[in-house]
Design a protein around this motif. Structure first.
Motif, PDB file in Angstrom:
ATOM      1  N   LEU A 245      25.230  10.388  18.153  1.00 42.48           N
ATOM      2  CA  LEU A 245      25.076   9.946  16.773  1.00 42.48           C
ATOM      3  C   LEU A 245      25.520   8.491  16.586  1.00 42.48           C
ATOM      4  CD1 LEU A 245      26.145  13.003  14.585  1.00 42.48           C
ATOM      5  CD2 LEU A 245      23.891  11.936  14.716  1.00 42.48           C
ATOM      6  N   VAL A 246      26.596   8.123  17.263  1.00 47.40           N
ATOM      7  CA  VAL A 246      27.060   6.747  17.162  1.00 47.40           C
ATOM      8  C   VAL A 246      26.033   5.799  17.766  1.00 47.40           C
ATOM      9  CG1 VAL A 246      28.837   5.124  17.877  1.00 47.40           C
ATOM     10  CG2 VAL A 246      29.483   7.416  17.132  1.00 47.40           C
ATOM     11  N   LYS A 247      25.464   6.166  18.930  1.00 47.38           N
ATOM     12  CA  LYS A 247      24.421   5.337  19.542  1.00 47.38           C
ATOM     13  C   LYS A 247      23.202   5.228  18.622  1.00 47.38           C
ATOM     14  CE  LYS A 247      25.540   6.255  24.388  1.00 47.38           C
ATOM     15  NZ  LYS A 247      25.041   6.723  25.694  1.00 47.38           N
ATOM     16  N   GLU A 248      22.835   6.354  18.035  1.00 46.60           N
ATOM     17  CA  GLU A 248      21.655   6.371  17.174  1.00 46.60           C
ATOM     18  C   GLU A 248      21.820   5.429  15.988  1.00 46.60           C
ATOM     19  OE1 GLU A 248      19.335   9.543  14.215  1.00 46.60           O
ATOM     20  OE2 GLU A 248      20.737  10.273  15.757  1.00 46.60           O
ATOM     21  N   TYR A 249      22.946   5.524  15.284  1.00 49.38           N
ATOM     22  CA  TYR A 249      23.109   4.714  14.082  1.00 49.38           C
ATOM     23  C   TYR A 249      23.511   3.277  14.396  1.00 49.38           C
ATOM     24  CZ  TYR A 249      22.294   8.661  11.062  1.00 49.38           C
ATOM     25  OH  TYR A 249      21.696   9.711  10.399  1.00 49.38           O
ATOM     26  N   ALA A 250      24.137   3.057  15.556  1.00 44.36           N
ATOM     27  CA  ALA A 250      24.384   1.677  15.965  1.00 44.36           C
ATOM     28  C   ALA A 250      23.061   0.966  16.246  1.00 44.36           C
ATOM     29  CB  ALA A 250      25.286   1.653  17.193  1.00 44.36           C
ATOM     30  N   ALA A 251      22.135   1.670  16.921  1.00 42.11           N
ATOM     31  CA  ALA A 251      20.812   1.088  17.154  1.00 42.11           C
ATOM     32  C   ALA A 251      20.060   0.894  15.849  1.00 42.11           C
ATOM     33  CB  ALA A 251      20.022   1.991  18.107  1.00 42.11           C
ATOM     34  N   PHE A 252      20.271   1.792  14.906  1.00 41.75           N
ATOM     35  CA  PHE A 252      19.635   1.680  13.596  1.00 41.75           C
ATOM     36  C   PHE A 252      20.079   0.401  12.891  1.00 41.75           C
ATOM     37  CE2 PHE A 252      18.985   3.834   9.246  1.00 41.75           C
ATOM     38  CZ  PHE A 252      17.666   3.439   9.212  1.00 41.75           C
ATOM     39  N   VAL A 253      21.365   0.092  12.944  1.00 40.38           N
ATOM     40  CA  VAL A 253      21.886  -1.133  12.343  1.00 40.38           C
ATOM     41  C   VAL A 253      21.334  -2.360  13.060  1.00 40.38           C
ATOM     42  CG1 VAL A 253      23.963  -2.477  11.879  1.00 40.38           C
ATOM     43  CG2 VAL A 253      23.969  -0.011  11.494  1.00 40.38           C
ATOM     44  N   LEU A 254      21.302  -2.321  14.385  1.00 38.56           N
ATOM     45  CA  LEU A 254      20.822  -3.466  15.156  1.00 38.56           C
ATOM     46  C   LEU A 254      19.345  -3.746  14.878  1.00 38.56           C
ATOM     47  CD1 LEU A 254      22.587  -2.765  18.583  1.00 38.56           C
ATOM     48  CD2 LEU A 254      23.216  -4.452  16.833  1.00 38.56           C
ATOM     49  N   GLY A 255      18.526  -2.688  14.805  1.00 32.93           N
ATOM     50  CA  GLY A 255      17.113  -2.896  14.521  1.00 32.93           C
ATOM     51  C   GLY A 255      16.886  -3.574  13.179  1.00 32.93           C
ATOM     52  N   ALA A 256      17.667  -3.204  12.184  1.00 30.82           N
ATOM     53  CA  ALA A 256      17.548  -3.832  10.868  1.00 30.82           C
ATOM     54  C   ALA A 256      18.026  -5.279  10.897  1.00 30.82           C
ATOM     55  CB  ALA A 256      18.341  -3.038   9.834  1.00 30.82           C
ATOM     56  N   ALA A 257      19.069  -5.558  11.653  1.00 31.94           N
ATOM     57  CA  ALA A 257      19.615  -6.916  11.717  1.00 31.94           C
ATOM     58  C   ALA A 257      18.728  -7.855  12.533  1.00 31.94           C
ATOM     59  CB  ALA A 257      21.022  -6.887  12.305  1.00 31.94           C
ATOM     60  N   PHE A 258      18.030  -7.344  13.556  1.00 31.28           N
ATOM     61  CA  PHE A 258      17.192  -8.186  14.408  1.00 31.28           C
ATOM     62  C   PHE A 258      15.889  -8.598  13.726  1.00 31.28           C
ATOM     63  CE2 PHE A 258      18.997  -5.852  18.362  1.00 31.28           C
ATOM     64  CZ  PHE A 258      20.172  -6.564  18.233  1.00 31.28           C
ATOM     65  N   SER A 259      15.369  -7.797  12.827  1.00 32.14           N
ATOM     66  CA  SER A 259      14.017  -7.989  12.292  1.00 32.14           C
ATOM     67  C   SER A 259      13.857  -9.359  11.642  1.00 32.14           C
ATOM     68  CB  SER A 259      13.702  -6.893  11.272  1.00 32.14           C
ATOM     69  OG  SER A 259      13.688  -5.626  11.884  1.00 32.14           O
ATOM     70  N   SER A 260      12.956 -10.171  12.228  1.00 33.22           N
ATOM     71  CA  SER A 260      12.595 -11.492  11.674  1.00 33.22           C
ATOM     72  C   SER A 260      13.829 -12.347  11.414  1.00 33.22           C
ATOM     73  CB  SER A 260      11.779 -11.323  10.382  1.00 33.22           C
ATOM     74  OG  SER A 260      10.622 -10.562  10.620  1.00 33.22           O
ATOM     75  N   ASN A 261      14.804 -12.290  12.306  1.00 32.23           N
ATOM     76  CA  ASN A 261      16.034 -13.057  12.138  1.00 32.23           C
ATOM     77  C   ASN A 261      16.397 -13.698  13.476  1.00 32.23           C
ATOM     78  OD1 ASN A 261      18.527 -14.059  11.246  1.00 32.23           O
ATOM     79  ND2 ASN A 261      18.893 -12.268   9.973  1.00 32.23           N
ATOM     80  N   PRO A 262      15.809 -14.861  13.800  1.00 29.13           N
ATOM     81  CA  PRO A 262      16.008 -15.470  15.119  1.00 29.13           C
ATOM     82  C   PRO A 262      17.465 -15.728  15.481  1.00 29.13           C
ATOM     83  CG  PRO A 262      14.236 -16.561  13.931  1.00 29.13           C
ATOM     84  CD  PRO A 262      14.901 -15.637  12.959  1.00 29.13           C
ATOM     85  N   LYS A 263      18.250 -16.149  14.515  1.00 30.51           N
ATOM     86  CA  LYS A 263      19.659 -16.449  14.817  1.00 30.51           C
ATOM     87  C   LYS A 263      20.377 -15.209  15.318  1.00 30.51           C
ATOM     88  CE  LYS A 263      23.791 -18.520  12.767  1.00 30.51           C
ATOM     89  NZ  LYS A 263      24.367 -19.134  11.530  1.00 30.51           N
ATOM     90  N   VAL A 264      20.137 -14.084  14.699  1.00 28.48           N
ATOM     91  CA  VAL A 264      20.774 -12.834  15.125  1.00 28.48           C
ATOM     92  C   VAL A 264      20.202 -12.385  16.462  1.00 28.48           C
ATOM     93  CG1 VAL A 264      21.232 -10.442  14.487  1.00 28.48           C
ATOM     94  CG2 VAL A 264      21.180 -12.209  12.726  1.00 28.48           C
ATOM     95  N   GLN A 265      18.906 -12.603  16.687  1.00 24.55           N
ATOM     96  CA  GLN A 265      18.294 -12.226  17.963  1.00 24.55           C
ATOM     97  C   GLN A 265      18.936 -12.984  19.127  1.00 24.55           C
ATOM     98  OE1 GLN A 265      14.198 -13.088  16.865  1.00 24.55           O
ATOM     99  NE2 GLN A 265      13.672 -10.909  16.929  1.00 24.55           N
ATOM    100  N   VAL A 266      19.153 -14.267  18.939  1.00 24.02           N
ATOM    101  CA  VAL A 266      19.770 -15.071  20.007  1.00 24.02           C
ATOM    102  C   VAL A 266      21.179 -14.577  20.305  1.00 24.02           C
ATOM    103  CG1 VAL A 266      20.611 -17.378  20.577  1.00 24.02           C
ATOM    104  CG2 VAL A 266      18.360 -17.097  19.503  1.00 24.02           C
TER     105      VAL A 266
END
Length: 465
Positions: A245-266
């Motif tokens: 569950l922790v892996k699932e929701y941690a990935a959920f947060v990361l996917g939202a933060a990465f979307s169309s946000n180059p600074k966060v992607q780097v």
């Protein structure tokens, strides 16, 4: 006898003479008086004075009388004395008849009516007549009245806003009295990260903190603020948790933060997020966790050629191939194929844009040219894998696979032609969608969904002949 009557005649003569004399004097006096009254008067001057007096009287009467508003039309009409002509009207004197005539200017009738309506509203005319004094007063106070009206409207609007909303100072004061603290997004994210990272938090509290955090990092500024206090790295490290569950929701947060946000992607690439995501996909995890991890991986790779290079170097295509070939993960196959289609077309569009702009040396284009995606797909057997996925039963899945087959056609043409199973599958789908397209036509749908799928199949079969 005659001499005896003579004395009486002589005595009467002086009385008669005296009467005649008085009569003559009286007549002479009356004549002199009448002569003085008329002889001293200038006839020409009297006529002018009388005319001036008459004109002055007419002007005064015209200035105070009520003027009738004349309503011109597209045709010439006679203007009667005392009628007021609206501004913008066309006035002429008829030389044959000597009367004034009026008509509208050669403009759009609707616009003239609208202009007249606006002028009527601004002068506050509620009747068809007005006096010249009313017009003078309205023109004199026009600007002042407009400013007053705007001021009144603004005050009314401010009063309405004040009724709907309350000052922030008042709200803070009431919240302080209720022991409620107003927090900014930054403060909330710091609190959630601390809750998630605390060793004293339970699993439910950690998951709840990640769930709430995902809501905030959808906003680009909040996702970048997550970097400022190290919150992104804390979430990336959450992928190492032993709790699915922790892996699932941690990935959920990361996917939202990465979307169309180059600074966060780097920052994510530098923080090792790509390696952790691939490891999670390659290991045995529950299907919900793999869905969220794949979502985070897609968000990290899109529009980020450097991350795509690292993905190929780390064996990302092998990881996705293993994921698609798992029987329990067939639901992820369409998402994987969609990701590959996006990556192929993204590189193609970047190269086409560079050719159109004749700019051969931008840094991002050089990065795309270093992404050897198509050769890697051919080596890893994705030509055959994609063709096999065309047998999926869902129409949406088939549409995605057909798009990917078209994107890989240049690289996989020879293998597609040698694949007999692909030919049979395309023939079967062609017959199926011909029937469905006919039903759409019968129902009056000229550009239906199944007609588009049929066109894609026909185009692909034509290319493989």
């Amino acid at each position: 006898m005659a001499p005896q009557h003579l004395p009486s005649t002589r005595m009467a003569s002086p009385g008669m003479l005296l009467g005649l004399l008085l009569t003559s004097c009286l007549t002479l006096c009356l004549s002199c008086q009448n002569s003085n009254n008329f002889a001293l008067t200038n006839p020409e001057k009297s006529i002018h004075q009388e005319s001036d007096t008459k004109e002055t009287r007419e002007e005064e009467e015209l200035d105070t009388e009520v003027l009738e508003v004349f309503h011109p039309t597209q045709e010439w009409q006679t203007l009667q004395p005392g009628q007021a002509v609206p501004a913008g009207s066309h006035v002429r004197m008829n030389l044959q008849t000597g009367v004034n005539e009026v008509k509208l200017q050669q403009e759009d009738k609707f616009q003239n009516n609208l202009k007249g309506f606006k002028r009527g509203r601004r002068l506050d005319i509620n009747t068809n007549t007005y006096t010249s004094q009313d017009l003078k007063s309205a023109l004199a106070k026009f600007k002042e009245g407009t400013e007053m009206e705007n001021s009144k409207d603004e005050l009314a609007r401010q009063a309405t806003v004040k009724k709907l909303f309350r000052p922030i100072e008042e709200l803070k004061k009431e919240f302080d009295e209720l022991n409620v603290v107003l927090e900014t997004d930054m403060q909330i994210m710091v609190r959630l990260i601390n809750k998630f990272n605390s060793s004293s938090s339970s699993l439910e509290e950690k998951v709840a903190a990640l769930f709430d955090l995902e809501y905030y990092v959808h906003q680009m500024d909040n996702a970048q603020d997550l970097l400022s206090f190290g919150g992104l790295q804390v979430v990336i490290n959450g992928l190492n948790s032993t709790e699915p569950l922790v892996k699932e929701y941690a990935a959920f947060v990361l996917g939202a933060a990465f979307s169309s946000n180059p600074k966060v992607q780097v920052e994510a690439i530098e923080g090792g997020a790509l390696q952790k995501l691939l490891v999670t996909l390659a290991t045995d995890q529950p299907l919900p966790a793999k869905k969220k991890v794949l979502f985070a991986l897609c968000s990290l790779l899109r529009h980020f050629p450097y991350a795509q290079q690292q993905f190929l170097k780390l064996g990302g295509l092998q990881v996705l191939r293993s994921l698609v070939q798992e029987k329990s993960a067939k639901v992820l196959a369409v998402r994987v194929v969609t990701l590959l289609y996006d990556l192929v077309t993204e590189k193609m569009f970047a190269e086409e844009e560079a050719e159109l702009t004749q700019d051969s040396s931008p840094e991002k284009l050089q990065q795309y040219r270093q992404v050897q995606l198509l050769p890697g797909l051919q080596e890893q057997g994705w030509c055959e894998i994609t063709a096999q996925l065309l047998a999926l039963p869902e129409h949406d899945a088939r549409e995605k696979v057909l798009q990917t087959l078209g994107a890989l056609l240049t690289t996989c043409r020879d293998r597609y032609r040698q694949d007999l199973q692909l030919s049979r599958t395309l023939g079967r789908l062609q017959a199926e969608y011909q029937a469905l397209a006919s039903l759409e036509l019968q129902e009056g749908e000229d550009d239906g969904y199944f007609r588009e799928l049929l066109a894609s199949i026909d185009s692909l079969m034509k290319e493989l002949r």
